[in-house]
Design a protein around this motif. Structure first.
Motif, PDB file in Angstrom:
ATOM      1  N   ASP A  59     -11.190  43.258  -2.147  1.00 46.13           N
ATOM      2  CA  ASP A  59      -9.857  43.144  -2.732  1.00 46.13           C
ATOM      3  C   ASP A  59      -9.773  44.100  -3.914  1.00 46.13           C
ATOM      4  O   ASP A  59     -10.547  43.980  -4.874  1.00 46.13           O
ATOM      5  CB  ASP A  59      -9.604  41.707  -3.184  1.00 46.13           C
ATOM      6  CG  ASP A  59      -8.167  41.456  -3.568  1.00 46.13           C
ATOM      7  OD1 ASP A  59      -7.373  42.421  -3.599  1.00 46.13           O
ATOM      8  OD2 ASP A  59      -7.827  40.294  -3.843  1.00 46.13           O
ATOM      9  N   VAL A  94     -11.500  32.207  -3.172  1.00 45.88           N
ATOM     10  CA  VAL A  94     -10.079  31.866  -3.123  1.00 45.88           C
ATOM     11  C   VAL A  94      -9.659  31.100  -4.379  1.00 45.88           C
ATOM     12  O   VAL A  94      -8.485  30.997  -4.692  1.00 45.88           O
ATOM     13  CB  VAL A  94      -9.762  31.059  -1.837  1.00 45.88           C
ATOM     14  CG1 VAL A  94      -8.307  30.676  -1.755  1.00 45.88           C
ATOM     15  CG2 VAL A  94     -10.158  31.856  -0.608  1.00 45.88           C
ATOM     16  N   ASP A  95     -10.605  30.565  -5.119  1.00 46.22           N
ATOM     17  CA  ASP A  95     -10.349  29.800  -6.346  1.00 46.22           C
ATOM     18  C   ASP A  95      -9.548  28.532  -6.094  1.00 46.22           C
ATOM     19  O   ASP A  95      -8.623  28.214  -6.829  1.00 46.22           O
ATOM     20  CB  ASP A  95      -9.648  30.651  -7.408  1.00 46.22           C
ATOM     21  CG  ASP A  95     -10.570  31.681  -8.035  1.00 46.22           C
ATOM     22  OD1 ASP A  95     -11.787  31.454  -8.010  1.00 46.22           O
ATOM     23  OD2 ASP A  95     -10.065  32.685  -8.551  1.00 46.22           O
ATOM     24  N   ARG A  96      -9.900  27.832  -5.044  1.00 42.94           N
ATOM     25  CA  ARG A  96      -9.323  26.520  -4.748  1.00 42.94           C
ATOM     26  C   ARG A  96     -10.443  25.612  -4.283  1.00 42.94           C
ATOM     27  O   ARG A  96     -11.450  26.078  -3.773  1.00 42.94           O
ATOM     28  CB  ARG A  96      -8.284  26.609  -3.634  1.00 42.94           C
ATOM     29  CG  ARG A  96      -6.968  27.165  -4.090  1.00 42.94           C
ATOM     30  CD  ARG A  96      -5.917  26.824  -3.050  1.00 42.94           C
ATOM     31  NE  ARG A  96      -4.627  27.269  -3.466  1.00 42.94           N
ATOM     32  CZ  ARG A  96      -3.759  26.523  -4.116  1.00 42.94           C
ATOM     33  NH1 ARG A  96      -4.048  25.301  -4.437  1.00 42.94           N
ATOM     34  NH2 ARG A  96      -2.581  27.006  -4.444  1.00 42.94           N
ATOM     35  N   VAL A 124       0.432  25.860  -1.303  1.00 42.19           N
ATOM     36  CA  VAL A 124      -0.369  27.026  -0.937  1.00 42.19           C
ATOM     37  C   VAL A 124       0.588  28.055  -0.358  1.00 42.19           C
ATOM     38  O   VAL A 124       1.376  27.746   0.538  1.00 42.19           O
ATOM     39  CB  VAL A 124      -1.457  26.648   0.092  1.00 42.19           C
ATOM     40  CG1 VAL A 124      -2.258  27.863   0.487  1.00 42.19           C
ATOM     41  CG2 VAL A 124      -2.371  25.576  -0.471  1.00 42.19           C
ATOM     42  N   SER A 125       0.534  29.271  -0.874  1.00 44.75           N
ATOM     43  CA  SER A 125       1.426  30.322  -0.376  1.00 44.75           C
ATOM     44  C   SER A 125       0.926  30.844   0.967  1.00 44.75           C
ATOM     45  O   SER A 125      -0.230  30.635   1.340  1.00 44.75           O
ATOM     46  CB  SER A 125       1.508  31.463  -1.386  1.00 44.75           C
ATOM     47  OG  SER A 125       0.274  32.140  -1.452  1.00 44.75           O
ATOM     48  N   ASP A 127       0.409  33.900   1.687  1.00 47.84           N
ATOM     49  CA  ASP A 127      -0.622  34.911   1.420  1.00 47.84           C
ATOM     50  C   ASP A 127      -1.989  34.263   1.244  1.00 47.84           C
ATOM     51  O   ASP A 127      -2.995  34.771   1.745  1.00 47.84           O
ATOM     52  CB  ASP A 127      -0.274  35.727   0.177  1.00 47.84           C
ATOM     53  CG  ASP A 127       0.926  36.634   0.400  1.00 47.84           C
ATOM     54  OD1 ASP A 127       1.209  36.962   1.572  1.00 47.84           O
ATOM     55  OD2 ASP A 127       1.581  37.006  -0.595  1.00 47.84           O
ATOM     56  N   GLU A 128      -2.012  33.129   0.519  1.00 54.68           N
ATOM     57  CA  GLU A 128      -3.278  32.420   0.335  1.00 54.68           C
ATOM     58  C   GLU A 128      -3.798  31.878   1.662  1.00 54.68           C
ATOM     59  O   GLU A 128      -4.993  31.952   1.934  1.00 54.68           O
ATOM     60  CB  GLU A 128      -3.113  31.271  -0.650  1.00 54.68           C
ATOM     61  CG  GLU A 128      -3.139  31.692  -2.090  1.00 54.68           C
ATOM     62  CD  GLU A 128      -3.020  30.506  -3.024  1.00 54.68           C
ATOM     63  OE1 GLU A 128      -3.930  30.327  -3.839  1.00 54.68           O
ATOM     64  OE2 GLU A 128      -2.017  29.772  -2.932  1.00 54.68           O
ATOM     65  N   LYS A 131      -5.283  34.679   3.545  1.00 58.61           N
ATOM     66  CA  LYS A 131      -6.565  35.059   2.944  1.00 58.61           C
ATOM     67  C   LYS A 131      -7.655  34.061   3.343  1.00 58.61           C
ATOM     68  O   LYS A 131      -8.768  34.459   3.689  1.00 58.61           O
ATOM     69  CB  LYS A 131      -6.404  35.111   1.425  1.00 58.61           C
ATOM     70  CG  LYS A 131      -7.569  35.662   0.673  1.00 58.61           C
ATOM     71  CD  LYS A 131      -7.217  35.769  -0.805  1.00 58.61           C
ATOM     72  CE  LYS A 131      -8.342  36.380  -1.609  1.00 58.61           C
ATOM     73  NZ  LYS A 131      -8.017  36.452  -3.033  1.00 58.61           N
ATOM     74  N   ILE A 132      -7.334  32.772   3.307  1.00 57.92           N
ATOM     75  CA  ILE A 132      -8.294  31.737   3.711  1.00 57.92           C
ATOM     76  C   ILE A 132      -8.689  31.931   5.165  1.00 57.92           C
ATOM     77  O   ILE A 132      -9.871  31.890   5.520  1.00 57.92           O
ATOM     78  CB  ILE A 132      -7.696  30.331   3.462  1.00 57.92           C
ATOM     79  CG1 ILE A 132      -7.618  30.055   1.965  1.00 57.92           C
ATOM     80  CG2 ILE A 132      -8.510  29.255   4.167  1.00 57.92           C
ATOM     81  CD1 ILE A 132      -6.802  28.835   1.606  1.00 57.92           C
TER      82      ILE A 132
END
Length: 181
Positions: A59, A94-96, A124-125, A127-128, A131-132
Motif C-alpha cells: 500500500d 486492516v486495524d480492526r 465497514v466501508s 473499500d475496507e 481490502k479484507i
C-alpha cells in the motif's frame, strides 16, 4: 557529457548506448549494498525491494516505517502462507478486530475446508471489505473456501462497576403504656 570510450571504432550502436548508460553506474549517491537492507534502503526503492522479498500486498499510503516493517516480516509471512495464522497476520494490517473461524471450530460445525471471518465494528466501508477480501485471498491456502464475512457490533472489553444505595426515612412514634391500662 564527454568520456573516453574503450570501444573499438567498429562498435555497434547498441554497444555504444550500453557504454553510455553504464558510465553512470559510479554516480550512485549511496552504498549499493544498502539496497538489499530494509533498514537502510532508500525510500524510493522500497517497492522494488518488497517485490524481491516476496511481499504480496503493498500500500503506497503506508508510512515509510510500515513499509520497512512489511519487508522485514516478508520471510516469516511467506513461511506461514496458507495457514490460519497467516490469514490472521495478513488481516492485522486492516486495524480492526477480526476473528477467523474455521469449519471445525464453528457452531454448528461448518462444511469441511471452509472458514468465515467476523469483522467487529459498527460500520465497514466497501473499500475496507475489498481490502479484507484481498488479504484473505492472498494468505489462505488453495483448498479452503471463504464462507462469508460478517460485520458485528464492536466488542468492548473492560471492567464495569455498578453501585447503588438506598436511603429511606421512616418516622416512628413510641408511646409508653401505663401499667394500669
Amino acid at each position: 557529457m564527454t568520456f573516453r570510450t574503450l570501444l573499438p571504432p567498429n562498435a555497434t550502436q547498441p554497444e555504444q548506448a550500453l557504454e553510455i548508460v553504464m558510465s553512470h553506474v559510479g554516480d550512485v549517491l549511496f552504498d549499493i549494498r544498502d539496497v538489499k537492507n530494509p533498514d537502510k534502503c532508500p525510500a524510493d526503492l522500497l517497492p522494488w525491494l518488497a517485490w524481491e522479498f516476496g511481499v504480496t500486498w503493498w500500500d503506497d499510503e503506508w508510512t515509510e516505517q510500515q513499509k520497512r516493517d512489511v519487508i522485514k516480516s516478508a520471510a516469516s509471512v511467506n513461511k506461514k502462507r496458507g495457514t490460519p495464522g497467516a490469514v490472521r497476520q495478513a488481516l492485522a494490517s486492516v486495524d480492526r478486530l477480526i476473528d477467523v473461524i474455521e469449519w471445525f471450530g464453528d457452531t454448528p460445525q461448518g462444511e469441511p475446508y471452509t472458514f468465515r471471518v467476523v469483522v467487529h465494528g459498527n460500520s465497514v466501508s466497501t473499500d475496507e471489505l475489498q481490502k479484507i477480501f484481498s488479504h484473505i485471498s492472498d494468505a489462505k491456502n488453495a483448498r479452503s473456501f471463504l464462507g462469508d464475512i460478517r460485520v458485528t457490533p464492536e466488542k468492548v472489553y473492560g471492567n464495569c462497576y455498578i453501585g447503588g444505595s438506598i436511603f429511606t426515612r421512616q418516622s416512628v412514634t413510641i408511646k409508653a403504656k401505663r401499667r394500669d391500662e
